[in-house]
Design a protein around this motif. Structure first.
Motif, PDB file in Angstrom:
ATOM      1  N   ARG A 365       0.601 -50.750 -43.636  1.00  0.00           N
ATOM      2  CA  ARG A 365       0.876 -49.511 -42.791  1.00  0.00           C
ATOM      3  C   ARG A 365       2.155 -48.772 -43.081  1.00  0.00           C
ATOM      4  NH1 ARG A 365       3.308 -48.954 -37.394  1.00  0.00           N
ATOM      5  NH2 ARG A 365       3.984 -51.237 -37.476  1.00  0.00           N
ATOM      6  N   ALA A 366       3.065 -49.305 -43.463  1.00  0.00           N
ATOM      7  CA  ALA A 366       4.366 -48.761 -43.902  1.00  0.00           C
ATOM      8  C   ALA A 366       4.046 -47.592 -45.034  1.00  0.00           C
ATOM      9  CB  ALA A 366       5.434 -49.567 -44.425  1.00  0.00           C
ATOM     10  N   SER A 367       3.333 -47.691 -45.713  1.00  0.00           N
ATOM     11  CA  SER A 367       2.910 -46.693 -46.997  1.00  0.00           C
ATOM     12  C   SER A 367       1.813 -46.045 -46.645  1.00  0.00           C
ATOM     13  CB  SER A 367       2.843 -47.448 -48.273  1.00  0.00           C
ATOM     14  OG  SER A 367       1.895 -48.119 -48.342  1.00  0.00           O
ATOM     15  N   GLY A 368       0.851 -46.643 -45.572  1.00  0.00           N
ATOM     16  CA  GLY A 368      -0.404 -45.997 -45.364  1.00  0.00           C
ATOM     17  C   GLY A 368      -1.551 -46.145 -46.481  1.00  0.00           C
ATOM     18  N   ALA A 369      -1.076 -47.106 -47.393  1.00  0.00           N
ATOM     19  CA  ALA A 369      -1.969 -47.382 -48.417  1.00  0.00           C
ATOM     20  C   ALA A 369      -3.259 -48.330 -47.979  1.00  0.00           C
ATOM     21  CB  ALA A 369      -1.403 -48.239 -49.534  1.00  0.00           C
TER      22      ALA A 369
END
Length: 644
Positions: A365-369
């Protein structure tokens, strides 16, 4: 000897129109590393693999063919290396029924004739040979009521060149004899037919990569393993199966249309469940209630669900084979996302291949990957998982991977390494591609987020660092490429926070890391194998080269802080009389204290510490857990193989 990242250079990230997040515009070439091989140790004459349903020879006997249970055909000419056969004209010969006067077992299946010289081979529960036209038979594989080749013998073939050369296919691979069946050897070491599906666990201390096989079993490639996958405790698989069965029964009482549950994911009090017909349901209170936030997707079997461990209202689901009604749509849908705990799901399939149903999913979630495993391989996209928006484009990560369906994907605990399971081939790992747009500074020994310490090595994942500083101190850049860079924390740093400022190929950026006087970590590879050597010979120790009782071992580590006398940062330690670690270093093996004979900077290396340990005179055989400690701070736990 600094740890190097393993990802190739990629194009700079570009902003996609009508989206809020970006992803590079060109496909990425990753340096995938194969974890282990495709063989399994089942205590048979040699290593095994997955089911093979047919074997046969070419007309002149120079080529052996094998067809796996999935329908793939492979060939070998040297009985060591196998090649995929893409020619559709290659197919097994028509089965013949031996014209024998009798058969060794009732109801034997039609099978290949061995030769025209009066010698027959047939398979049933065991493999048999007859040298007199079927009047009498010799059991070639039976021993104490079981077959030495395992269960499920399915096919037999004799070489046209030599009737003593015979090959058998079974549930455990391909087996060959060159003495008429008196002895057998496997041809499975390099046959890409590993039957693994879901990734049940990643390397962690004593545990290695774990794969579910056959629906109810589990295999493991343990840290330090060199030979084959081995059967492992299947408690995790059984627990998951039991939970799906119990949840299926519970949900049928709530939703009459629910089918058997095929996928489950949990986070905090949230439970997500998907069934065999594409229904997705959610409970926000640990299963006490299942409110009306139900999506009847009717798009296919729900194969896998990922849910954010910290924000359980965010989840992604992938679906597999779609029913005929869904396949008639102009654009198949098989990747869905929710941002509100399953109240509704939106389609993010976008440009994924129409024919590639999904099997596994993971995300950060932090990077949206987001990563998905599909019939067409592994794909990656980046999006804002917490906000609505148009679907972003997916990029194939198949380059440098075998051409095979991906059955699952997982990120490690720090979302720094991506693991992928490929049908037949096993598991591959690479640095997660999203690190190229979300740079991370990690411990160089194990890619963890443990604090920094004076003198320790750090890896900067995802960019080439040109220069680095902390406050008024220059930080040595020891190795730099577009893939990653390695730096050494200055021995002079003080305080509780380490501010880092970088000049990099992608621009300037800063980080702040916790700082401790010591933060020990043992160097491990992506399989979890530690860098431990025999002190006398310098040989790296692993499952095939275990440590012996009453010998000395040397552990390569980082993060043990200041040394005496002081040593310049960025300079290799001297080959003689290297500086000693100032902190007192302890070591335990299965929680039993060991004697640490010396703790110094590793001679000839930068940022590496060498911890030498005397092993006791009496030790139990097998794997043991080794831990280093200084000032109350423990290292990662690693596996050391022991032979008394």
């Amino acid at each position: 000897m600094c740890r190097r990242a393993t990802i190739r250079a990629v194009a700079a990230a570009s902003w996609l129109a009508a989206t809020t997040w970006s992803i590079w515009a060109q496909p990425v070439a990753l340096d995938w590393r194969h974890i282990g091989n495709s063989a399994i140790d089942l205590a048979l004459p040699s290593v095994a693999t997955g089911p093979v349903d047919r074997v046969w020879y070419s007309g002149d006997g120079s080529v052996l063919y094998a067809r796996t249970i999935s329908g793939r055909i492979y060939s070998t000419t040297d009985f060591e290396q196998w090649s995929r056969v893409q020619d559709s004209r290659v197919s097994p010969p028509v089965d013949e029924t031996p014209a024998a006067s009798s058969l060794p077992e009732p109801g034997l299946k039609r099978t290949s004739l061995a030769s025209s010289s009066g010698r027959y081979y047939v398979v049933g529960r065991d493999a048999y040979r007859s040298d007199d036209g079927g009047v009498t038979w010799t059991n070639l594989t039976g021993y104490k009521g079981a077959s030495i080749l395992g269960q499920g013998l399915s096919s037999v073939a004799a070489s046209p060149r030599d009737p003593d050369e015979v090959t058998v296919a079974s549930n455990n691979g391909v087996w060959r004899s060159v003495d008429g069946g008196l002895s057998w050897s496997g041809l499975n070491q390099a046959l890409p037919n590993l039957p693994g599906s879901r990734l049940m666990g990643l390397p962690n201390g004593l545990r290695g990569v774990r794969l579910a096989v056959g629906g109810a079993a589990q295999i493991e490639w343990a840290p330090g393993e060199k030979t084959a996958w081995r059967p492992a405790d299947a408690t995790d698989v059984k627990r998951e199966t039991d939970l799906k069965a119990a949840l299926s029964q519970r949900l049928r009482q709530v939703f009459s249309a629910i089918a058997p549950i095929t996928a489950i994911a949990t986070s905090k009090d949230y439970i997500y469940a998907g069934d065999a017909e594409g229904h997705l349901v959610t409970s926000p209170d640990a299963g006490a209630s299942w409110p009306g936030n139900t999506k009847f997707a009717d798009l296919g079997r729900v194969e896998s669900i990922w849910v954010d461990p910290n924000e359980p209202t965010i989840a992604v689901a992938v679906l597999g084979q779609r029913p005929a009604s869904a396949q008639s749509q102009n654009k198949p849908i098989y990747v869905l996302r929710t941002m509100n705990g399953g109240a509704w799901w939106d389609d993010i399939t976008a440009n994924l291949p129409d024919s590639a149903a999904g099997h596994g999913v993971t995300a950060d979630r932090a990077s949206g990957a987001i990563y998905v495993a599909t019939d067409a391989g592994v794909f990656y996209t980046s999006t804002d998982l917490a906000a609505a928006g148009r679907p972003t484009s997916w990029v194939s990560l198949a380059e440098n991977l075998p051409a095979a369906a991906a059955t699952d994907v997982k990120l490690d605990a720090g979302a720094n390494q991506l693991y992928a399971a490929l049908d037949g081939y096993g598991v591959y790992v690479t640095i997660a591609p999203h690190r190229f747009r979300d740079v991370r500074v990690v411990n160089a020994a194990d890619y963890s987020s443990r604090p920094a310490a004076p003198g320790s090595l750090l890896s900067v994942l995802g960019t080439k660092v040109d220069s680095a500083r902390t406050a008024n101190l220059v930080i040595p850049v020891l190795d730099a490429s577009e893939k990653a860079s390695q730096i050494q924390v200055p021995f002079e740093v003080k305080g509780t926070t380490l501010p880092l400022a970088f000049e990099a190929a992608t621009g300037r950026f800063t980080f702040g890391l916790p700082l401790q006087s010591v933060a020990p970590a043992i160097f491990v590879d992506p399989e979890g194998t530690p860098l431990i050597m025999d002190a006398e010979s310098g040989v790296l120790l692993d499952a095939s080269k275990p440590a012996h009782a009453n010998t000395r071992i040397q552990v390569l580590a980082t993060g043990f802080g200041r040394v005496r006398p002081d040593w310049p940062t960025g300079m290799a330690a001297p080959l003689t009389d290297p500086p000693r670690v100032a902190a007192q270093v302890r070591a335990t093996l299965d929680r039993i204290p060991l004697e640490v004979s010396q703790a110094v900077l590793a001679p000839g290396y930068i940022g590496f510490y060498l911890i030498e340990i005397q092993l006791p005179k009496v030790l139990n055989a097998g794997p043991a857990e080794l831990v280093l400690e200084a000032e109350g701070q423990q290292s990662n736990r690693v596996r050391l193989y022991i032979q008394p």
